[in-house]
Design an enzyme around this catalytic site. Structure first.
Site, mmCIF file in Angstrom:
data_model
loop_
_atom_site.group_PDB
_atom_site.id
_atom_site.type_symbol
_atom_site.label_atom_id
_atom_site.label_comp_id
_atom_site.label_asym_id
_atom_site.label_seq_id
_atom_site.Cartn_x
_atom_site.Cartn_y
_atom_site.Cartn_z
ATOM 1 N N ARG A 44 78.866 79.752 16.054
ATOM 2 C CA ARG A 44 78.145 79.212 17.221
ATOM 3 C C ARG A 44 77.280 80.327 17.752
ATOM 4 O O ARG A 44 77.790 81.350 18.221
ATOM 5 C CB ARG A 44 79.115 78.708 18.302
ATOM 6 C CG ARG A 44 78.398 78.375 19.609
ATOM 7 C CD ARG A 44 79.220 77.579 20.586
ATOM 8 N NE ARG A 44 79.345 76.194 20.157
ATOM 9 C CZ ARG A 44 79.718 75.179 20.943
ATOM 10 N NH1 ARG A 44 80.020 75.410 22.214
ATOM 11 N NH2 ARG A 44 79.809 73.962 20.466
ATOM 12 N N GLN A 88 78.540 67.920 15.861
ATOM 13 C CA GLN A 88 78.494 66.928 16.934
ATOM 14 C C GLN A 88 77.869 65.632 16.432
ATOM 15 O O GLN A 88 78.400 64.540 16.668
ATOM 16 C CB GLN A 88 77.669 67.485 18.110
ATOM 17 C CG GLN A 88 77.565 66.533 19.278
ATOM 18 C CD GLN A 88 78.913 66.305 19.934
ATOM 19 O OE1 GLN A 88 79.601 67.249 20.296
ATOM 20 N NE2 GLN A 88 79.316 65.043 20.076
ATOM 21 N N ARG A 134 85.383 64.583 16.890
ATOM 22 C CA ARG A 134 84.983 65.904 16.383
ATOM 23 C C ARG A 134 86.050 66.427 15.423
ATOM 24 O O ARG A 134 85.748 66.987 14.375
ATOM 25 C CB ARG A 134 84.817 66.895 17.558
ATOM 26 C CG ARG A 134 83.653 66.603 18.494
ATOM 27 C CD ARG A 134 82.308 66.882 17.836
ATOM 28 N NE ARG A 134 82.195 68.246 17.363
ATOM 29 C CZ ARG A 134 81.865 69.301 18.110
ATOM 30 N NH1 ARG A 134 81.554 69.141 19.380
ATOM 31 N NH2 ARG A 134 81.786 70.517 17.578
HETATM 32 N N1 CP Z 1 80.306 69.104 22.501
HETATM 33 C C1 CP Z 1 80.645 70.384 22.270
HETATM 34 O O1 CP Z 1 80.229 71.026 21.294
HETATM 35 O O2 CP Z 1 81.521 70.904 23.185
HETATM 36 P P1 CP Z 1 82.000 72.424 23.319
HETATM 37 O O3 CP Z 1 80.821 73.220 23.814
HETATM 38 O O4 CP Z 1 83.110 72.356 24.316
HETATM 39 O O5 CP Z 1 82.455 72.927 21.979
HETATM 40 N N1 NVA Z 2 72.922 71.057 24.557
HETATM 41 C C1 NVA Z 2 74.186 71.635 24.972
HETATM 42 C C2 NVA Z 2 75.307 71.108 24.135
HETATM 43 C C3 NVA Z 2 76.663 71.639 24.462
HETATM 44 C C4 NVA Z 2 77.733 71.127 23.539
HETATM 45 C C5 NVA Z 2 74.097 73.154 24.882
HETATM 46 O O1 NVA Z 2 73.506 73.662 23.912
HETATM 47 O O2 NVA Z 2 74.589 73.826 25.769
#
Ligand code: CP
Ligand code: NVA
Length: 306
Positions: free
Chosen positions: A103, A133, A293
């Site tokens: 991430r 997602q 998920r």
């Molecule tokens: N939707 C999602 O990716 O949530 P998190 O940021 O909690 O992982």
């Molecule tokens: N668009 C949001 C999604 C979080 C899961 C972000 O990038 O923060």
């Protein structure tokens, strides 16, 4: 088990409709049969440069339920946070773990890690994409509607990472996707062009609109996400102004089909992008979507390292 052995999961642009159908079927099987030993002895390294609830917990639990193990690696705690290069990190981790989930703040860094790793790299969200997602999103729509082709899904809000991945996977599965964004907050033009190409090849469609009321007409699914993503906290005020009129509320949903379902990737800000009446109401499938998920990521993990 559906096999995509050795593949990276980055944008979905290099996957076919039958690859995705295979993953969805596998996810369904895993939802019904959550525990197995298919990943016994396998390890997933998970590097996080941003916060997470769903992604972190679902990947970790998923590995455990399949007999494997996951390591949470906060970028602040590993040497990457002190300037060790992404390429060295990729090569080192490739000698220890079987796959990396990353991430990150930028898609370039994701690409760099994938380029130098000799094991599969899974995008756990970057500035441009959120592929895991999107797989959960379409899996949820398939559960709710029994099909994907011809389903009209309207994403109302910021043309962000979630919107990009949703439109790519939606059109790949033959859905009709509408993105309703304020001017200046539309999806990235290059990614939109790629999605349009995928749509042509798979009998789907994607259009960008600027009027939510018009966009949600006859929608089967209405989807939204936050107006300010992680890293955009400084723009929150400005964005709040720009997104006036783009809130998903009861009034807006009147334009959609009577049996419309509401989706949100979460986390949500009630009374900003969505009212509590919608997200906590009967049309909302957000917790089913969040649970999914787990199931779809287990299917991904089995397919790439199983
Ligand atoms: N939707 C999602 O990716 O949530 P998190 O940021 O909690 O992982
Ligand atoms: N668009 C949001 C999604 C979080 C899961 C972000 O990038 O923060």
């Amino acid at each position: 088990t559906y096999s995509l052995k050795g593949k990276n999961v980055n944008t979905w642009l290099d996957f076919s409709q039958s690859d995705i159908s295979g993953l969805l079927a596998q996810a369904q099987h895993l939802k019904e049969n959550p525990h197995n030993n298919i990943l016994a002895g396998k390890t997933l390294g998970m590097i996080f440069e941003k916060s997470s609830t769903r992604t972190r917990v679902s990947f970790e639990v998923g590995m455990f339920q399949m007999g494997g193990h996951a390591l949470y690696l906060n970028s602040r705690d590993i040497q990457i946070g002190r300037g060790e290069t992404i390429s060295d990190t990729a090569k080192v981790l490739s000698g220890y773990v079987d796959a990396i989930m990353y991430r990150t703040t930028s898609h370039e860094k994701l690409q760099e890690l994938a380029e130098h790793a000799t094991i599969p790299v899974i995008n756990g969200l970057c500035d441009q994409y959120h592929p895991c997602q999107a797989l959960a999103d379409i899996f949820t729509i398939l559960e709710l509607k029994g099909k994907l082709a011809g389903i009209k899904a309207v994403y109302v809000g910021d043309g962000n990472n979630v919107a990009h991945s949703f439109m790519i996977l939606g059109v790949l599965m033959g859905m009709d996707i509408v993105i309703a964004s304020p001017k200046g907050y539309e999806p990235d033009t290059e990614i939109l062009a790629k999605a349009k190409q995928v749509a042509v090849e798979n009998n789907g469609s994607v259009v960008v609109e600027h009027e939510p009321i018009k966009a949600v007409e006859d929608a089967d699914v209405v989807y939204t996400d936050v107006w300010a993503s992680m890293g955009q906290e400084g723009e929150a005020e400005e964005r709040m102004q720009a997104f006036q009129g783009f809130q998903v509320n009861d009034e807006l949903l009147k334009e959609a089909k009577a049996d419309v379902h509401f989706l949100h990737c979460l986390p949500a800000h009630r009374e900003e992008e969505v009212t509590a009446s919608v997200i906590d109401g009967t049309r909302s499938a957000v917790f089913q979507q969040a649970e999914n998920r787990l199931h779809v990521q287990k299917a991904i993990l089995q397919s790439v390292i199983g």
